[in-house]
Enzyme design. Structure first.
Site, PDB file in Angstrom:
ATOM      1  N   GLY A 334       0.807  -1.206   0.000  1.00  0.00           N
ATOM      2  CA  GLY A 334       0.000   0.000   0.000  1.00  0.00           C
ATOM      3  C   GLY A 334       0.838   1.251   0.000  1.00  0.00           C
ATOM      4  CG  ASP A 451      -6.026  12.221   5.446  1.00  0.00           C
ATOM      5  OD1 ASP A 451      -7.012  12.513   4.750  1.00  0.00           O
ATOM      6  OD2 ASP A 451      -4.947  11.856   4.965  1.00  0.00           O
TER       7      ASP A 451
END
Ligand SMILES: *[C@@H]1O[C@H](CO)[C@@H](O)[C@H](O)[C@H]1NC(C)=O
Ligand SMILES: *[C@@H]1O[C@H](CO)[C@@H](O)[C@H](O)[C@H]1NC(C)=O
Ligand SMILES: *[C@@H]1O[C@H](CO)[C@@H](O)[C@H](O)[C@H]1NC(C)=O
Ligand SMILES: *[C@@H]1O[C@H](CO)[C@@H](O)[C@H](O)[C@H]1NC(C)=O
Ligand SMILES: *[C@@H]1O[C@H](CO)[C@@H](O)[C@H](O)[C@H]1NC(C)=O
Length: 631
Positions: A334, A451
């Protein structure tokens, strides 16, 4: 992955201190001081040029229309992504700013087909690259780190000793004050004791960097620029900041910044204390708390050295590098805002995820260790567990739980689309909300994530969500305040008051949670546009339109089996999500209220809902945070 962008400094180290004439302002200073074209050729130049052009058009319109001095934009459609950043000095009018911007564009257009370039002028700065990381980390991916450039004028002041001293004091003051201002800009003057000479100086950081990076950049630039006197003028150019002084006025006397309160330690400390728990206190509490807990448990002391804290282990960089096969591409699982993530096997048995934080993370070891201490003490089933870290190598590494299922977005619109049933989705919503309650309300230091988005939510084997990336860098120390200029979010998920004014509160996370909840219900990306045939709009706007006409049940993901849910209940869930996205922020519930509402199945007290501020998006350019000024 690591693409080397080697920059060649091409031309125009010109205009050095020669503009000493009696010109009063801006007009004559729109000459490039330093232009640099990247040397990476582009593969398909035609699309690059159109991307560059539309990015430039967007930047220009932001500077022109929005009364801002800082703009970012990028082209979304083309293959050749072009990310642009432009900044004007704040003493300019919008018209003067655009004039300088146009001069910068002309200079940059002299570069042939390359993937990046930048140009410095006295009045503005323009840079474009084919990657966005430089917004936050100005040195990102620069293979050759360009040292800050120092340019001192040729003419010398007469009263040398006193001149040097006064310039030194002035620069020192603005160096200290600039990172503490809300817009990272200071203009100030100081008069020589003889009375007929005034020194004008400004300092400015790129608005998208963090405060520590601004401070670091200021320190370096200040140290350099301090060697210019007795030159009558001087400037330093750096990717992250600009510093200039001159005996010639280059801004009006009434355009100075009041910096007194940024300099006096007393008042700034006081402010820091009024606003939320200061992290210093937080860390002390934390140390006390953890040592108490340690004693109470009378855990037998494992001889792992002093680096062992509550099961969080300090690893050697070399061991982790080995475990990830030297960060081999095929082990990469990722990529997040903070860096790349690799799968690794430790001690031949434990599968973990190793997150390699971006180079030039811009933090001292001490700060980092404090952060690790802080986040290592956060334990919650819906928060990603930190297992270890390494700070002895070229990059900072974090060792985290390995989540084989990957992130939530894969299950909503990615390759596993449609595989989660309603019960699982509902549990995920509640889990995320509980994780946020822990960060906001249960941990002894309030941590605002900033976030929250679907690809920051990881799923374990039982499809329980775990929130990743909390408590790192940008969410830290001084940012405990309610006002922060540092935009750390992701467009489309970020609350408008934070994206545009940097106003930070836990309600910023409530808003992002609302967007994620809508995504979970609809199976659609919050940042996607064109959701209805009538025009461009975001998921949130689409949801509101449906809600206002009582049709919000149509939002539900068609991949869900209608037998799995009751319409009434589902509509309640959508309303809870919409409650979370209202503006102003004080209309949004706190996360523990959200958990209550979700678990009550929607039998909560109905209030009149306010339409959220929706970010319109008619042009093809992606407008970045600072560009959302007028909504
Ligand atoms: C610059 O000075 C001239 C006169 O010397 C004046 O007419 C003009 O308005 C000034 N420009 C600015 C921007 O102050
Ligand atoms: C500079 O100012 C002069 C008048 O003082 C004007 O004619 C000229 O167009 C200006 N140049 C730019 C680039 O703005
Ligand atoms: C500055 O002021 C002093 C006296 O106050 C004078 O002698 C000197 O000529 C002045 N300098 C300039 C450049 O005007
Ligand atoms: C910048 O310099 C000041 C004063 O010397 C110092 O206190 C501060 O820690 C420095 N900051 C950084 C990031 O280097
Ligand atoms: C600053 O001074 C100029 C004239 O020197 C004036 O035109 C302008 O309105 C003043 N600006 C402010 C904010 O007072």
């Amino acid at each position: 992955m690591t693409e080397l962008v080697v920059l060649v400094i091409l031309l125009m180290i010109s205009n050095l201190g020669t503009s000493q004439s009696n010109n009063n302002n801006t007009n004559t200073t729109n000459t490039p001081i330093r232009l640099s074209c990247g040397i990476n050729p582009v593969t398909s130049s035609s699309s690059l040029f159109s991307s560059l052009d539309s990015t430039i058009t967007e930047l220009r319109s932001q500077l022109w229309n929005k009364d801002v001095y800082f703009a970012r934009a990028h082209d979304l459609r083309s293959l050749d992504l072009v990310y642009g950043l432009a900044q004007c000095r704040n003493y300019l009018s919008a018209a003067q700013c655009v004039t300088c911007f146009d001069a910068a564009v002309s200079a940059i257009k002299t570069c042939s087909s390359v993937t990046g370039a930048y140009v410095f002028l006295d009045n503005c700065f323009l840079r474009f690259e084919n990657y966005p990381e430089f917004y936050e980390d100005p040195q990102a991916k620069m293979d050759v780190k360009i040292a800050p450039t120092l340019i001192c004028g040729n003419q010398l002041a007469s009263e040398t000793t006193i001149f040097n001293q006064i310039v030194g004091e002035l620069l020192s003051d603005i160096r200290v004050a600039t990172p503490r201002t809300s817009n990272f800009y200071v203009a100030s003057t100081k008069r020589l004791p003889s009375g007929n000479t005034t020194i004008y100086a400004i300092a400015q950081c790129v608005e998208s960097v963090t405060q520590p990076i601004c401070e670091q950049c200021m320190n370096i630039s200040y140290n350099n620029l301090n060697s210019c006197p007795p030159s009558k003028e001087g400037r330093t150019l750096d990717f992250g900041c600009f510093l200039r002084y001159s005996q010639t006025p280059f801004f009006q006397d009434n355009q100075t910044t009041n910096i007194i309160h940024f300099l006096s330690k007393g008042s700034s400390r006081k402010l820091g204390m009024i606003i939320g728990a200061s992290v210093g206190v937080g860390i002390i509490l934390l140390i006390i708390a953890s040592s108490l807990r340690y004693k109470l448990r009378k855990k037998p002391k494992i001889d792992e050295g002093k680096h062992e804290l509550e099961g969080v282990k300090a690893y050697k960089y070399t061991d982790l590098r080995l475990a990830t096969h030297n960060f081999k591409e095929e082990y990469k699982i990722g990529k997040g805002g903070y860096g790349e993530v690799f799968k690794a096997v430790l001690d031949n048995k434990n599968v973990v995820a190793v997150k390699k934080l971006h180079d030039g993370y811009g933090k001292s070891k001490l700060e980092f260790n404090n952060e690790v201490k802080l986040i290592s003490n956060i334990r919650h089933r819906n928060l990603m567990q930190l297992l270890g870290w390494s700070s002895d190598g070229p990059q900072v590494l974090l060792v985290l739980e390995y989540m084989p299922q990957g992130s939530l977005d894969r299950f909503l619109w990615g390759e596993k689309r449609g595989t989660l049933n309603w019960k699982q989705r509902f549990d995920i919503m509640v889990g995320i909300a509980r994780g946020l309650v822990h960060l906001h309300e249960e941990f002894h230091v309030k941590i605002i994530h900033r976030d929250i988005k679907s690809n920051n939510i990881l799923l374990d084997d039982n499809f329980q969500p775990k929130i990743a990336d909390f408590g790192l860098a940008r969410d830290q120390p001084e940012d405990q305040s309610h006002v922060s200029t540092l935009f750390a979010g992701t467009l489309g998920y970020t609350a408008p008051e934070y994206a545009t004014h940097g106003q930070l509160s836990d309600k910023v996370d409530t808003y992002s949670f609302g967007i994620v909840a809508l995504e979970i219900i609809s199976g659609r990306r919050g940042t996607a546009v064109n959701l209805d045939p009538h025009g461009n709009n975001y998921l949130l706007e689409h949801a509101w339109e449906l809600y206002e006409s009582g049709m919000h049940i149509e939002l539900v993901d068609k991949a869900l089996d209608p037998n799995e849910y009751e319409e009434e209940n589902m509509m309640n869930m959508i309303e809870i999500a919409l409650l979370c996205t209202q503006s102003p922020a004080n209309l949004r519930p706190i996360m523990s209220e959200v958990v209550l509402m979700l678990s009550s199945g929607g039998s909560f007290r109905r209030l009149q809902m306010t339409r959220p501020t929706v970010i319109h998006h008619h042009r093809r350019i992606h407008v970045d945070a600072k560009g959302l000024h007028q909504m």
